[in-house]
Design a protein around this motif. Sequence first.
Motif, PDB file in Angstrom:
ATOM      1  N   MET A   1      66.024  11.884  56.756  1.00 30.00           N
ATOM      2  CA  MET A   1      65.036  10.893  56.337  1.00 30.00           C
ATOM      3  C   MET A   1      64.106  11.524  55.311  1.00 30.00           C
ATOM      4  N   ASP A   2      63.375  10.689  54.586  1.00 27.89           N
ATOM      5  CA  ASP A   2      62.417  11.181  53.612  1.00 27.89           C
ATOM      6  C   ASP A   2      61.074  11.448  54.268  1.00 27.89           C
ATOM      7  N   GLY A   3      60.294  12.286  53.616  1.00 24.50           N
ATOM      8  CA  GLY A   3      58.998  12.648  54.174  1.00 24.50           C
ATOM      9  C   GLY A   3      57.959  11.557  54.086  1.00 24.50           C
ATOM     10  N   ASP A   4      58.268  10.448  53.425  1.00 26.29           N
ATOM     11  CA  ASP A   4      57.319   9.341  53.324  1.00 26.29           C
ATOM     12  C   ASP A   4      57.767   8.138  54.145  1.00 26.29           C
ATOM     13  N   THR A   5      58.735   8.349  55.041  1.00 24.89           N
ATOM     14  CA  THR A   5      59.368   7.256  55.783  1.00 24.89           C
ATOM     15  C   THR A   5      58.959   7.319  57.248  1.00 24.89           C
TER      16      THR A   5
ATOM     17  N   ALA B   1      74.792   4.597  57.534  1.00 19.66           N
ATOM     18  CA  ALA B   1      73.662   4.169  56.707  1.00 19.66           C
ATOM     19  C   ALA B   1      72.749   3.287  57.533  1.00 19.66           C
ATOM     20  N   GLY B   2      71.441   3.565  57.453  1.00 21.01           N
ATOM     21  CA  GLY B   2      70.479   2.741  58.157  1.00 21.01           C
ATOM     22  C   GLY B   2      69.938   1.633  57.275  1.00 21.01           C
ATOM     23  N   ASN B   3      68.995   0.891  57.832  1.00 17.78           N
ATOM     24  CA  ASN B   3      68.418  -0.278  57.176  1.00 17.78           C
ATOM     25  C   ASN B   3      67.048   0.098  56.625  1.00 17.78           C
ATOM     26  N   ALA B   4      67.001   0.486  55.358  1.00 18.98           N
ATOM     27  CA  ALA B   4      65.745   0.896  54.721  1.00 18.98           C
ATOM     28  C   ALA B   4      64.958  -0.333  54.294  1.00 18.98           C
ATOM     29  N   LYS B   5      63.658  -0.329  54.614  1.00 18.40           N
ATOM     30  CA  LYS B   5      62.797  -1.463  54.300  1.00 18.40           C
ATOM     31  C   LYS B   5      61.539  -0.990  53.598  1.00 18.40           C
TER      32      LYS B   5
ATOM     33  N   ARG C   1      85.065  -1.085  53.815  1.00 21.61           N
ATOM     34  CA  ARG C   1      85.233   0.334  54.151  1.00 21.61           C
ATOM     35  C   ARG C   1      85.125   1.241  52.912  1.00 21.61           C
ATOM     36  N   CYS C   2      84.078   0.968  52.116  1.00 20.39           N
ATOM     37  CA  CYS C   2      83.859   1.808  50.936  1.00 20.39           C
ATOM     38  C   CYS C   2      82.366   1.922  50.625  1.00 20.39           C
ATOM     39  N   MET C   3      81.564   2.173  51.655  1.00 22.05           N
ATOM     40  CA  MET C   3      80.114   2.312  51.493  1.00 22.05           C
ATOM     41  C   MET C   3      79.796   3.380  50.438  1.00 22.05           C
ATOM     42  N   PRO C   4      79.067   3.038  49.374  1.00 20.03           N
ATOM     43  CA  PRO C   4      78.851   4.022  48.305  1.00 20.03           C
ATOM     44  C   PRO C   4      77.699   4.983  48.542  1.00 20.03           C
ATOM     45  N   THR C   5      76.707   4.578  49.365  1.00 21.60           N
ATOM     46  CA  THR C   5      75.509   5.403  49.483  1.00 21.60           C
ATOM     47  C   THR C   5      74.933   5.361  50.891  1.00 21.60           C
ATOM     48  N   ILE C   6      74.652   6.527  51.440  1.00 17.06           N
ATOM     49  CA  ILE C   6      73.811   6.637  52.634  1.00 17.06           C
ATOM     50  C   ILE C   6      72.389   6.842  52.127  1.00 17.06           C
ATOM     51  N   PRO C   7      71.476   5.904  52.374  1.00 16.23           N
ATOM     52  CA  PRO C   7      70.133   6.040  51.794  1.00 16.23           C
ATOM     53  C   PRO C   7      69.422   7.289  52.297  1.00 16.23           C
ATOM     54  N   GLY C   8      68.737   7.956  51.386  1.00 16.93           N
ATOM     55  CA  GLY C   8      68.012   9.159  51.771  1.00 16.93           C
ATOM     56  C   GLY C   8      66.926   8.890  52.779  1.00 16.93           C
ATOM     57  N   ALA C   9      66.442   7.626  52.832  1.00 15.06           N
ATOM     58  CA  ALA C   9      65.362   7.303  53.762  1.00 15.06           C
ATOM     59  C   ALA C   9      65.829   7.216  55.203  1.00 15.06           C
TER      60      ALA C   9
END
Length: 731
Positions: A445-449, A472-476, A507-515
């Motif tokens: 996770m990011d330090g601002d999340t 991948a989680g649900n970034a808001k 089945r081709c998720m391009p990005t796991i969000p850094g958050a």
Amino acid sequence: MATRSRHRRAARTVATPDGPRRRVPLRFVLPLLVLLALMAMLMLRGYVHSEILADHRVRPPAANDKVPAEILNGGPVLDARGGRTDSLTVPDRRLVLTFDDGPDPKWTPKVLDVLREHDAHAVFFVTGTMASRYPDLVRRMVAEGHEIGLHTFNHPDLSYQSKRRIDWELSQNQLAISGAAGIRTSLFRPPYSSFSGAMDNKSWPVTAYIGARGYITVVNNTDSEDWRRPGVDEIIERATPENGQGAIVLMHDSGGDRSQTVAALDRMLPDLKAEGYRFQNLTEALDAPSAHSPVTGLDLWKGKAWILLVQASEKITGVLVVGLAVIGSLVIGRFVLMLLLSALHARRVRRRDFRWGPPVTEPVSVLVPAYNEAKCIENTVRSLMASEHPVEIIVIDDGSTDGTARIVEAMGVPNVRVVRQLNAGKPAALNRGLANASHDIVVMMDGDTVFEPATVRELVQPFGDPRVGAVAGNAKVGNRDSLIGAWQHIEYVMGFNLDRRMYDVLRCMPTIPGAVGAFRKSALHRVGGMSDDTLAEDTDITMALHRDGWRVVYAENARAWTEAPETVQQLWSQRYRWSYGTMQAIWKHRRALVDRGPSGRFGRVGLPLVSLFMVLAPLLAPLIDVFLLYGVVFGPTQKTIVAWLGVLLIQATCAAYAFRLDREKMTHLISLPLQQVLYRQLMYVVLLQSWITALTGGRLRWQKLRRTGVVGAPPPGSATHEPALDGRPVA
């Protein structure tokens, strides 16, 4: 380092007598120039297609008591030069065929073919709009011995126009002919003219003024009325004068279906030649000097430059129209695909009997890379302390200078470790944390999340499936109370999370969000850990996991609240890095296109979709707004607005569905129309700058965004789906 920073600042300023003045950044100038060039091409195209500055009014007949009798009773060639009121008649057995409104790319070549076959000459009264678009046909007319006459540029009724507009119509018409064939002509035919006897008090002053400008006005005394398409026999009968008289015959090679005209010529020419008629151009029939004179020097180059610009506008506009069709199809296709596959994803994961596998209950390591996160880090750690899942918290301080590490240590909470390192960037910090992680599943996770209490538990459940390597989680967006925040909130819900549902099904998720993302440590080790090859390390590692055969999925209930940029400058910096980093990742993993086996699915499906929807389509998106602006101003206004509202309705439907899936309030969608007009242009400029950076081989460093710490941790036991702002729960 300080010297280098001062140098960079100096490079952005210009010295003036009043002091330093800031330059307009290149990242604004280049995209603006591109947009202005596109608009200029569209304007030029509209001009030569009579969509701009055209006047289509036609004046009814007026009285003729002020028209000289020698004009009313004279021939069809009117010479008002030098104040004269002379008229000329074509000698017997000579026919001057005249063709109006061309050249036309379909019918003019057919007319020219028939004339050449029967060794006949004619006069073509061309409009500047058509001559500019089809200069090769004007050149052919001159080369085959025909005469050219002016028929104005935009084909207006000149009796409605000022002298200035008349001069403009004539000069622009001459400019087109000069550029097309290198000649000037002294022949002119007014639009909507007929016989000399039809001259009236409104049209005669125009003819006199045009004569004063050095032109001979040519009307007609035999009208084939081929524009009515009365049939070949009728056209021939109307075009044939009585008793062997000479005539100027009015015909058309443009403005509609001219098949009857071509057929009539093919029969009429040999028949009348057999009767002794000669088909000549006007000066041949009158035994007068040629109406053409060569153009040289600057006037010639002006004409050639004009033709070049018009041809460029035609080609570029054609490309833009194709691009608009492509982007329209992509937008609609993407929305339909997202709606269908997102619904399928929601139906699948929300079934009561849905399970990824055995419940995941073992502790996990949470890695928090932090660089100067003093305003946010305490909220981040406190949100993890409230986790419903057992966690080991590792804060990796990447050379912070604001006391980030000391803040965490001063909290004195269990299961929290601080790892310090010299500033080396986020990928290095994550790899350092990975080396210190005690558990096989790591959450990043990011330090601002901030996380909700259930976030970690929801995030790691998919690892019950041994094929899953990352989640991948649900970034808001937490700070959605500003206009920029609200636009990003729409983008996150609609553009990111709805996308992830679609990519999960494919089945081709391009990005796991850094958050908010989770990984198997063993999977990360197999692909070499986090890489600093690109500025989008999250996209890079996700693509690497796909290519290694791991499955990457989306957990909708693993919500994380992040602080989105609050200024245009910060948003620009973030999206520039994302866009450029995504391009780098696509290029790095381009060989995925030829990967074989199950791991090749990402290359066959995911990489093309990411390239299409995240890199190419946004670059074409401004065409929607460019054509909207053009259509609203120059028409067809109603159809343009309806089409744009239709696209907006599709977007609003998709956005509303995305908000419903994520159980979000619909009130934020009020700003959607404004987001589509303004925010999309900003994203376009960012993407264009990324393209320029990529094509010029430039390098972009990771940029730290200024944080405010406005997104706080959810209160323990809170049932709300929104975080606290400044420590206060959001209603």
